[in-house]
Design a protein around this motif. Structure first.
Motif, PDB file in Angstrom:
ATOM      1  N   GLU A   1       0.856  -1.190   0.000  1.00 52.63           N
ATOM      2  CA  GLU A   1       0.000   0.000   0.000  1.00 52.63           C
ATOM      3  C   GLU A   1       0.896   1.245   0.000  1.00 52.63           C
ATOM      4  N   PRO A   2       1.314   1.722  -1.173  1.00 55.90           N
ATOM      5  CA  PRO A   2       2.179   2.910  -1.217  1.00 55.90           C
ATOM      6  C   PRO A   2       1.455   4.128  -0.642  1.00 55.90           C
ATOM      7  N   ALA A   3       2.224   5.009   0.005  1.00 58.63           N
ATOM      8  CA  ALA A   3       1.681   6.273   0.496  1.00 58.63           C
ATOM      9  C   ALA A   3       2.000   7.356  -0.542  1.00 58.63           C
ATOM     10  N   TYR A   4       0.968   7.988  -1.060  1.00 59.44           N
ATOM     11  CA  TYR A   4       1.200   9.024  -2.068  1.00 59.44           C
ATOM     12  C   TYR A   4       0.031  10.000  -2.066  1.00 59.44           C
ATOM     13  N   ASP A   5       0.290  11.200  -2.614  1.00 57.23           N
ATOM     14  CA  ASP A   5      -0.718  12.250  -2.677  1.00 57.23           C
ATOM     15  C   ASP A   5      -0.651  12.938  -4.038  1.00 57.23           C
ATOM     16  N   PHE A   6      -1.816  13.352  -4.545  1.00 53.90           N
ATOM     17  CA  PHE A   6      -1.897  14.227  -5.717  1.00 53.90           C
ATOM     18  C   PHE A   6      -2.370  15.602  -5.244  1.00 53.90           C
ATOM     19  N   PHE A   7      -1.671  16.649  -5.687  1.00 60.39           N
ATOM     20  CA  PHE A   7      -2.055  18.021  -5.372  1.00 60.39           C
ATOM     21  C   PHE A   7      -2.370  18.764  -6.675  1.00 60.39           C
ATOM     22  N   VAL A   8      -3.470  19.501  -6.670  1.00 60.67           N
ATOM     23  CA  VAL A   8      -3.825  20.319  -7.841  1.00 60.67           C
ATOM     24  C   VAL A   8      -2.990  21.589  -7.820  1.00 60.67           C
ATOM     25  N   LEU A   9      -2.354  21.902  -8.948  1.00 64.59           N
ATOM     26  CA  LEU A   9      -1.521  23.098  -9.065  1.00 64.59           C
ATOM     27  C   LEU A   9      -2.256  24.180  -9.847  1.00 64.59           C
ATOM     28  N   ASP A  10      -1.970  25.422  -9.514  1.00 64.92           N
ATOM     29  CA  ASP A  10      -2.648  26.551 -10.163  1.00 64.92           C
ATOM     30  C   ASP A  10      -1.964  26.970 -11.455  1.00 64.92           C
ATOM     31  N   GLN A  11      -0.639  26.805 -11.519  1.00 60.83           N
ATOM     32  CA  GLN A  11       0.065  27.272 -12.704  1.00 60.83           C
ATOM     33  C   GLN A  11      -0.179  26.329 -13.883  1.00 60.83           C
ATOM     34  N   ARG A  12       0.098  26.825 -15.083  1.00 62.49           N
ATOM     35  CA  ARG A  12      -0.063  26.023 -16.294  1.00 62.49           C
ATOM     36  C   ARG A  12       1.308  25.676 -16.859  1.00 62.49           C
ATOM     37  N   MET A  13       1.374  24.578 -17.604  1.00 58.36           N
ATOM     38  CA  MET A  13       2.628  24.195 -18.254  1.00 58.36           C
ATOM     39  C   MET A  13       2.612  24.590 -19.724  1.00 58.36           C
ATOM     40  N   GLU A  14       1.442  24.549 -20.345  1.00 64.09           N
ATOM     41  CA  GLU A  14       1.352  24.902 -21.751  1.00 64.09           C
ATOM     42  C   GLU A  14      -0.031  25.458 -22.021  1.00 64.09           C
ATOM     43  N   GLU A  15      -0.091  26.464 -22.897  1.00 61.63           N
ATOM     44  CA  GLU A  15      -1.356  27.097 -23.241  1.00 61.63           C
ATOM     45  C   GLU A  15      -1.875  26.485 -24.538  1.00 61.63           C
ATOM     46  N   TYR A  16      -3.149  26.115 -24.556  1.00 65.56           N
ATOM     47  CA  TYR A  16      -3.765  25.558 -25.749  1.00 65.56           C
ATOM     48  C   TYR A  16      -4.895  26.480 -26.193  1.00 65.56           C
ATOM     49  N   GLY A  17      -4.971  26.736 -27.464  1.00 70.63           N
ATOM     50  CA  GLY A  17      -6.038  27.611 -27.918  1.00 70.63           C
ATOM     51  C   GLY A  17      -6.102  27.742 -29.418  1.00 70.63           C
ATOM     52  N   ILE A  18      -7.029  28.569 -29.855  1.00 74.39           N
ATOM     53  CA  ILE A  18      -7.323  28.746 -31.272  1.00 74.39           C
ATOM     54  C   ILE A  18      -6.500  29.918 -31.810  1.00 74.39           C
ATOM     55  N   GLY A  19      -6.062  29.813 -33.048  1.00 70.28           N
ATOM     56  CA  GLY A  19      -5.318  30.892 -33.683  1.00 70.28           C
ATOM     57  C   GLY A  19      -3.913  31.040 -33.132  1.00 70.28           C
ATOM     58  N   ARG A  20      -3.095  31.820 -33.842  1.00 70.71           N
ATOM     59  CA  ARG A  20      -1.728  32.081 -33.411  1.00 70.71           C
ATOM     60  C   ARG A  20      -1.395  33.554 -33.643  1.00 70.71           C
ATOM     61  N   VAL A  21      -0.457  34.073 -32.865  1.00 68.07           N
ATOM     62  CA  VAL A  21       0.057  35.428 -33.030  1.00 68.07           C
ATOM     63  C   VAL A  21       1.580  35.338 -33.066  1.00 68.07           C
ATOM     64  N   GLY A  22       2.183  36.046 -34.019  1.00 64.16           N
ATOM     65  CA  GLY A  22       3.635  36.037 -34.125  1.00 64.16           C
ATOM     66  C   GLY A  22       4.139  37.269 -34.840  1.00 64.16           C
ATOM     67  N   SER A  23       5.449  37.329 -34.996  1.00 62.48           N
ATOM     68  CA  SER A  23       6.084  38.513 -35.578  1.00 62.48           C
ATOM     69  C   SER A  23       6.722  38.198 -36.914  1.00 62.48           C
ATOM     70  N   LEU A  24       6.598  39.142 -37.832  1.00 60.54           N
ATOM     71  CA  LEU A  24       7.308  39.072 -39.102  1.00 60.54           C
ATOM     72  C   LEU A  24       8.771  39.458 -38.880  1.00 60.54           C
ATOM     73  N   PRO A  25       9.670  39.023 -39.768  1.00 57.75           N
ATOM     74  CA  PRO A  25      11.082  39.408 -39.616  1.00 57.75           C
ATOM     75  C   PRO A  25      11.296  40.921 -39.657  1.00 57.75           C
ATOM     76  N   GLU A  26      10.449  41.622 -40.419  1.00 57.26           N
ATOM     77  CA  GLU A  26      10.555  43.076 -40.506  1.00 57.26           C
ATOM     78  C   GLU A  26       9.181  43.665 -40.813  1.00 57.26           C
ATOM     79  N   THR A  27       9.017  44.938 -40.501  1.00 58.59           N
ATOM     80  CA  THR A  27       7.745  45.607 -40.735  1.00 58.59           C
ATOM     81  C   THR A  27       7.495  45.765 -42.237  1.00 58.59           C
ATOM     82  N   MET A  28       6.230  45.530 -42.644  1.00 63.44           N
ATOM     83  CA  MET A  28       5.826  45.657 -44.041  1.00 63.44           C
ATOM     84  C   MET A  28       4.630  46.601 -44.129  1.00 63.44           C
ATOM     85  N   SER A  29       4.425  47.190 -45.299  1.00 61.82           N
ATOM     86  CA  SER A  29       3.183  47.921 -45.520  1.00 61.82           C
ATOM     87  C   SER A  29       2.045  46.924 -45.642  1.00 61.82           C
ATOM     88  N   LEU A  30       0.818  47.382 -45.460  1.00 58.99           N
ATOM     89  CA  LEU A  30      -0.331  46.480 -45.560  1.00 58.99           C
ATOM     90  C   LEU A  30      -0.424  45.868 -46.948  1.00 58.99           C
TER      91      LEU A  30
END
Length: 372
Positions: free
Chosen positions: A227-256
């Motif tokens: 009978e091992p003694a062990y506990d699980f605790f719920v943590l508040d922080q996240r390890m990875e964010e999952y979601g829809i769409g992406r946001v990122g940067s171009l190598p340089e600014t461009m006109s529209l």
């Protein structure tokens, strides 16, 4: 290994894009056919049409993987004089199963939206809007010194202690465990009815909720105690964010206008629609495959200069322009990028898993619009 089945391929898909990542309204998964059917070849497509099923039949494919579900709303009848009914009839006649990976493939790391962001050459990529958060736990287990290495390895091999680019991460603390084996016990250490003190090590690891059962089972099997003694605790922080769409940067600014031409070339579309949000340069880009009009506010919160997405309506375009957000609309069909992306991913994963199967990109273009 025996013949490859539909379920073998589904397992690969759902390890990459689990069903839990899909929106609750999305009818993903195996829509036509049976999981134990053979699938020596798999055809990958954006949409399922009659022509696509005939293409799969000609290629000898037992499974079609689609991004858009062919059965999006429940069918009240299967009439073979309707488009949906004819597709079902063709699948059954040729023994072809159909599996849909839709919003789960949009959300999954390396999925449709990451493919689009990569095609646009974006860097420092993040999620546009979070849609799913994986519960995070810490497991603490108390282990006699002579079994620490065995238990720690079992936990890591089961996936616990994976943080960023590191695996098998753990923390250990030494202490004293006390217990008295009761009648009927079969103790690893000590005797029935006698209080025992044992030098033990507390092993701590973090893990995501999706692997909790697997990690717990691995720990119990590796642990020497009855009978091992062990506990699980719920943590508040996240390890990875999952979601829809992406946001990122171009190598340089461009006109529209320059960015619009660049997008047209990268997405291989003959035309696109552009909404000018005020003439500022384009550096931070939000991208979302499919219909992304309702994510204008999310793009603004992420301080995007432009939103690249399809199916923008007139009033959404006006509102975005008034709020200072430019839009480039190359259409819904740019999601066809998933055809090649899924093929490449499944070829790699199947080889690693020892699964023998051929993966074919559909040549059928399902874009319903013609540009004049």
């Amino acid at each position: 290994m025996g013949k490859t089945t539909v379920n073998d391929i589904i397992r690969l898909m759902e390890e990459w894009a689990p069903k839990k990542m899909a929106y609750d309204w999305d009818p993903i998964g195996l829509q036509i056919g049976r999981p134990d059917a053979f699938a020596e070849k798999v055809l990958i497509t954006l949409d399922v049409t009659e022509d696509v099923i005939l293409e799969a039949a000609d290629a000898g494919a037992g499974l079609v993987i689609a991004h858009h579900p062919v059965l999006f709303r429940p069918m009240k009848s299967v009439r073979t004089d309707t488009p949906q009914g004819r597709i079902v009839e063709l699948c059954l006649r040729h023994g072809i199963s159909v599996y849909a990976a839709h919003t789960n493939l949009d959300v999954a790391p390396g999925g449709v939206n990451d493919m689009l962001a990569e095609r646009l050459g974006l860097s420092d990529i993040s999620v546009l809007e979070e849609t799913y958060r994986e519960p995070l736990f810490k497991l603490s287990v108390f282990t006699p010194h002579d079994s620490v290495e065995k238990v720690r390895k079992a936990l890591g091999d089961a996936g616990a202690g994976a943080i960023g680019d590191y695996t098998h991460c753990s923390y250990e603390l030494e202490g004293t465990g006390r217990f008295t084996p009761a009648a009927g016990a079969d103790p690893y250490i000590g005797s029935v009815g006698k209080e025992e003190e044992v030098a033990e090590t507390k092993i701590e690891v973090v893990l995501t909720g999706s692997i909790r059962g697997r990690v717990e089972q691995a720990m119990i099997e590796a642990h020497p105690y009855e009978e091992p003694a062990y506990d699980f605790f719920v943590l508040d922080q996240r390890m990875e964010e999952y979601g829809i769409g992406r946001v990122g940067s171009l190598p340089e600014t461009m006109s529209l206008d320059a960015f619009a031409e660049y997008t047209k070339k990268q997405m291989a579309v003959p035309a696109l629609r552009v909404v000018d949000g005020g003439g500022r340069g384009i550096r931070t880009v939000a991208v979302l495959g499919g219909s992304g009009g309702k994510y204008v506010d999310a793009a603004l919160r992420k301080k995007a200069d432009v939103l690249v997405t399809g199916d923008i309506d007139f009033h959404t375009a006006q509102d975005a322009a008034n709020l200072g957000l430019s839009i480039v609309d190359p259409g819904h069909h740019i999601e066809r990028i998933m055809v090649g992306g899924v093929r490449e991913r499944l070829e790699t994963d199947a080889e690693k898993a020892g699964i023998k199967c051929g993966f074919i990109e559909s040549a059928i273009i399902t874009e319903p619009f013609r540009f004049m």
